[in-house]
Design an enzyme around this catalytic site. Structure first.
Site, PDB file in Angstrom:
ATOM      1  N   ILE A  12      10.316   0.024  78.601  1.00 42.87           N
ATOM      2  CA  ILE A  12      10.565  -0.978  77.567  1.00 42.87           C
ATOM      3  C   ILE A  12       9.276  -1.427  76.888  1.00 42.87           C
ATOM      4  O   ILE A  12       9.307  -2.247  75.981  1.00 42.87           O
ATOM      5  CB  ILE A  12      11.303  -2.212  78.131  1.00 42.87           C
ATOM      6  CG1 ILE A  12      10.462  -2.928  79.176  1.00 42.87           C
ATOM      7  CG2 ILE A  12      12.670  -1.826  78.652  1.00 42.87           C
ATOM      8  CD1 ILE A  12      10.977  -4.307  79.549  1.00 42.87           C
ATOM      9  N   HIS A  31      16.747   1.150  77.447  1.00 42.31           N
ATOM     10  CA  HIS A  31      16.838  -0.268  77.792  1.00 42.31           C
ATOM     11  C   HIS A  31      16.178  -1.157  76.745  1.00 42.31           C
ATOM     12  O   HIS A  31      15.775  -2.270  77.042  1.00 42.31           O
ATOM     13  CB  HIS A  31      16.217  -0.514  79.167  1.00 42.31           C
ATOM     14  CG  HIS A  31      16.879   0.255  80.252  1.00 42.31           C
ATOM     15  ND1 HIS A  31      18.161  -0.001  80.684  1.00 42.31           N
ATOM     16  CD2 HIS A  31      16.454   1.312  80.982  1.00 42.31           C
ATOM     17  CE1 HIS A  31      18.489   0.852  81.628  1.00 42.31           C
ATOM     18  NE2 HIS A  31      17.474   1.660  81.823  1.00 42.31           N
ATOM     19  N   ASN A 145       8.144  15.316  89.002  1.00 41.75           N
ATOM     20  CA  ASN A 145       8.275  14.078  89.759  1.00 41.75           C
ATOM     21  C   ASN A 145       7.516  14.195  91.082  1.00 41.75           C
ATOM     22  O   ASN A 145       7.181  15.299  91.512  1.00 41.75           O
ATOM     23  CB  ASN A 145       9.766  13.837  90.042  1.00 41.75           C
ATOM     24  CG  ASN A 145      10.159  12.393  90.022  1.00 41.75           C
ATOM     25  OD1 ASN A 145       9.506  11.547  89.437  1.00 41.75           O
ATOM     26  ND2 ASN A 145      11.277  12.102  90.668  1.00 41.75           N
ATOM     27  N   GLU A 147       8.936  13.407  93.899  1.00 40.34           N
ATOM     28  CA  GLU A 147       9.938  13.831  94.873  1.00 40.34           C
ATOM     29  C   GLU A 147      11.208  14.254  94.150  1.00 40.34           C
ATOM     30  O   GLU A 147      11.415  13.914  93.000  1.00 40.34           O
ATOM     31  CB  GLU A 147      10.232  12.708  95.855  1.00 40.34           C
ATOM     32  CG  GLU A 147      10.724  11.438  95.179  1.00 40.34           C
ATOM     33  CD  GLU A 147      10.753  10.240  96.112  1.00 40.34           C
ATOM     34  OE1 GLU A 147      10.044  10.264  97.139  1.00 40.34           O
ATOM     35  OE2 GLU A 147      11.476   9.286  95.813  1.00 40.34           O
TER      36      GLU A 147
END
Length: 184
Positions: A12, A31, A145, A147
């Site tokens: 955001i 968002h 990423n 994980e």
């Protein structure tokens, strides 16, 4: 190269707009964004710099130690330039509020048509944003990423690039011959 259809972002902070050469139409802040100010009542846009000035004049700084003589002692809303209601705020989506309609529109149009879905730096635990890779049914999905997240690794066409996103993206740019295009 104009290869990117859309950047769905859960950030955001609005930095996506300032540090990239992407047109705003390609960035979809799921968002909302602190970089976009609007009236909650009528939806009218509000100039960012003017909003910042109004915040300084109208919103009490809870951390003020009393040394700022210009800081207000109480907060009051910021009036919309269009409708006059005190409903002006950053266009962020709070928990329990509806996501922008553009999210659902592009989820259903962009995702099924994409060739590659790149997902970077997320746990994929917050819905409905976590459903983006699921709508990329016929594409190769690439997770960059620390994980494994979501359903990545469940499809033969999934690619898992585990490690620090910055390092992996720089390496990808090198291999694609795009390193000179990065803002390092």
């Amino acid at each position: 190269h104009q290869l990117l259809t859309r950047c769905f972002t859960q950030n955001i902070d609005g930095l996506d707009y300032g540090v990239s050469n992407l047109s705003a139409e390609r960035i979809l802040p799921v968002h909302g964004s602190l970089g976009e100010i609007k009236c909650e009542s009528c939806g009218a846009a509000y100039p960012l710099e003017q909003f910042q000035d109004e915040v300084r004049k109208n919103v009490r700084n809870i951390y003020d130690d009393g040394t700022d003589d210009e800081a207000p002692s109480t907060s009051r809303g910021i009036a919309c330039l269009n409708c006059g209601k005190d409903q002006v705020k950053p266009s962020t989506v709070l928990y329990g509020s509806a996501l922008p309609g553009a999210f659902f529109e592009h989820l259903h149009t962009d995702c099924p048509a994409c060739d590659v879905c790149l997902v970077l730096g997320t746990s994929l635990t917050v819905g409905p944003a976590n459903s983006v890779p699921e709508f990329c049914e016929s594409s190769t999905r690439v997770l960059v990423n620390m994980e494994v997240a979501g359903s990545f690794g469940s499809r033969a066409t999934d690619e898992l690039l585990l490690g620090a996103s910055d390092d992996i993206c720089v390496e990808l740019a090198k291999r694609l011959g795009w390193l000179d295009k990065l803002l390092l």
